[in-house]
Design a protein around this motif. Structure first.
Motif, PDB file in Angstrom:
ATOM      1  N   MET A  57       0.821  -1.208   0.000  1.00  0.00           N
ATOM      2  CA  MET A  57       0.000   0.000   0.000  1.00  0.00           C
ATOM      3  C   MET A  57       0.855   1.257   0.000  1.00  0.00           C
ATOM      4  SD  MET A  57      -2.853   1.544   0.017  1.00  0.00           S
ATOM      5  CE  MET A  57      -3.462   3.177   0.470  1.00  0.00           C
ATOM      6  N   VAL A  65      -3.055   1.709  -4.117  1.00  0.00           N
ATOM      7  CA  VAL A  65      -4.367   1.789  -4.757  1.00  0.00           C
ATOM      8  C   VAL A  65      -4.252   2.418  -6.148  1.00  0.00           C
ATOM      9  CG1 VAL A  65      -6.664   2.807  -4.614  1.00  0.00           C
ATOM     10  CG2 VAL A  65      -5.588   1.892  -2.556  1.00  0.00           C
ATOM     11  N   MET A  82      -3.625  -6.580  -2.361  1.00  0.00           N
ATOM     12  CA  MET A  82      -3.002  -5.476  -1.644  1.00  0.00           C
ATOM     13  C   MET A  82      -2.470  -5.949  -0.299  1.00  0.00           C
ATOM     14  SD  MET A  82      -2.536  -2.093  -1.459  1.00  0.00           S
ATOM     15  CE  MET A  82      -3.809  -1.284  -2.431  1.00  0.00           C
ATOM     16  N   THR A  84      -1.322  -4.414   3.228  1.00  0.00           N
ATOM     17  CA  THR A  84      -1.535  -3.134   3.898  1.00  0.00           C
ATOM     18  C   THR A  84      -1.390  -3.272   5.405  1.00  0.00           C
ATOM     19  OG1 THR A  84      -3.133  -1.333   4.192  1.00  0.00           O
ATOM     20  CG2 THR A  84      -4.032  -3.542   4.031  1.00  0.00           C
ATOM     21  N   ALA A  92      -7.936   0.253   2.035  1.00  0.00           N
ATOM     22  CA  ALA A  92      -7.907  -1.038   1.353  1.00  0.00           C
ATOM     23  C   ALA A  92      -9.316  -1.580   1.135  1.00  0.00           C
ATOM     24  CB  ALA A  92      -7.070  -2.036   2.147  1.00  0.00           C
ATOM     25  N   PHE A 104      -7.182  -8.207   0.068  1.00  0.00           N
ATOM     26  CA  PHE A 104      -6.136  -7.493   0.794  1.00  0.00           C
ATOM     27  C   PHE A 104      -5.747  -8.297   2.023  1.00  0.00           C
ATOM     28  CE2 PHE A 104      -9.937  -5.698   2.836  1.00  0.00           C
ATOM     29  CZ  PHE A 104      -9.587  -5.737   4.175  1.00  0.00           C
TER      30      PHE A 104
END
Length: 296
Positions: A57, A65, A82, A84, A92, A104
């Protein structure tokens, strides 16, 4: 069909993490890494395509993103993951809701968890992108599925691609539709093909012997256990195990079965020592598992 491993792209400014990911995935995947999202976008603009793109991230020059949003425009088929921290959790989740991110994971993320998620994403990618091709010559085991319809041709191609992904697979369908055959063929076209293929008919195992049959037992574990016994998972070591009609597994054994599916480890009956299982798990059922789970 050319035998290609699934392609993965990892984007993170943590070079140590990227080296760890390379070491984890290189045997079963083609792995590329970038320390900059800008460099990763250049790879995509050059025409490179991936089954899964994994991005951090927080990175210099561009956040995860924005990077994955641009990556999605360049490679629509790739599954996007992702990584994060807790501070970025709301961002997220919003990215998932917007369709920018498919999954994520919270950092630090155990490698085993990331591997399971990536394998699941690769299976999804294969299912979505496999198309019938009547001109491709496939390996002999796939000839066991006879037919020229789009469905049969697509099934053969999908099994061939799934053979290169060492992930847990579930076959569903009515009795007589070829689930067990699909499992045998999947094993035969995988790198584990020279190792054992062990079939377990779950309904034939009573609750009293289920654990011992699957995981083995040690001497004295129960009345009549005069010697150590090797279970089905140990017999399938380095190969594949088919859990046929997995929907009929006794409720009392489901937690232990979940442990070996998720973490690839188990204990023999009568022993607390944890054993690592190097085995591919294939399951099959004619039951509607989602409906069964929803029942009180």
């Amino acid at each position: 069909m050319e035998n290609k491993k699934p392609r993965l792209l990892f984007v993170d400014d943590d070079t140590l993490l990227l080296e760890t990911l390379k070491t984890t995935f290189w045997r079963s995947h083609v792995v590329e890494t970038c320390t900059s999202p800008l460099a990763a976008l250049e790879l995509l603009r050059s025409g490179k395509r991936y089954a899964v793109i994994v991005s951090d991230m927080s990175m210099p020059f561009m956040n995860g993103v924005d990077f994955l949003r641009q990556a999605a425009a360049l490679d629509r088929d790739a599954v996007r993951i992702m990584l994060t921290g807790y501070a970025d959790l709301d961002t997220a989740m919003a990215a998932v809701n917007d369709g920018v991110v498919s999954h994520f994971l919270i950092k630090p993320c155990p490698t085993t968890n990331l591997k399971e998620v990536i394998n699941t994403c690769v299976l999804s990618y294969i299912e979505r992108t496999t198309v019938p091709d009547y001109d491709i010559v496939l390996p002999a085991p796939l000839d066991r599925f006879v037919g020229i319809s789009d469905i049969v041709v697509r099934l053969r191609a999908m099994l061939h691609r799934l053979g290169q992904v060492d992930a847990t697979v579930l076959f569903t369908g009515e009795s007589g539709t070829g689930k067990s055959l699909a499992a045998e063929v999947l094993h035969a076209v995988s790198p584990r093909s020279k190792k054992p293929f062990v079939r377990v008919n779950c309904p034939s195992l009573s609750e009293g012997v289920f654990g011992a049959e699957l995981f083995g037992s040690v001497r004295g574990a129960y009345t009549g256990a005069v010697r150590d016994s090797m279970g089905r998972f140990m017999a399938a070591e380095e190969g594949s195990i088919l859990l046929d009609e997995i929907g009929d597994v006794p409720v009392e054994m489901q937690s232990k079965l979940l442990q070996v599916i998720e973490r690839k480890e188990f204990e023999q009956v009568g022993d607390h020592k944890t054993i690592k299982a190097n085995v591919r798990i294939i399951a099959a059922t004619n039951a509607d598992l989602e409906q069964l789970v929803s029942q009180p």
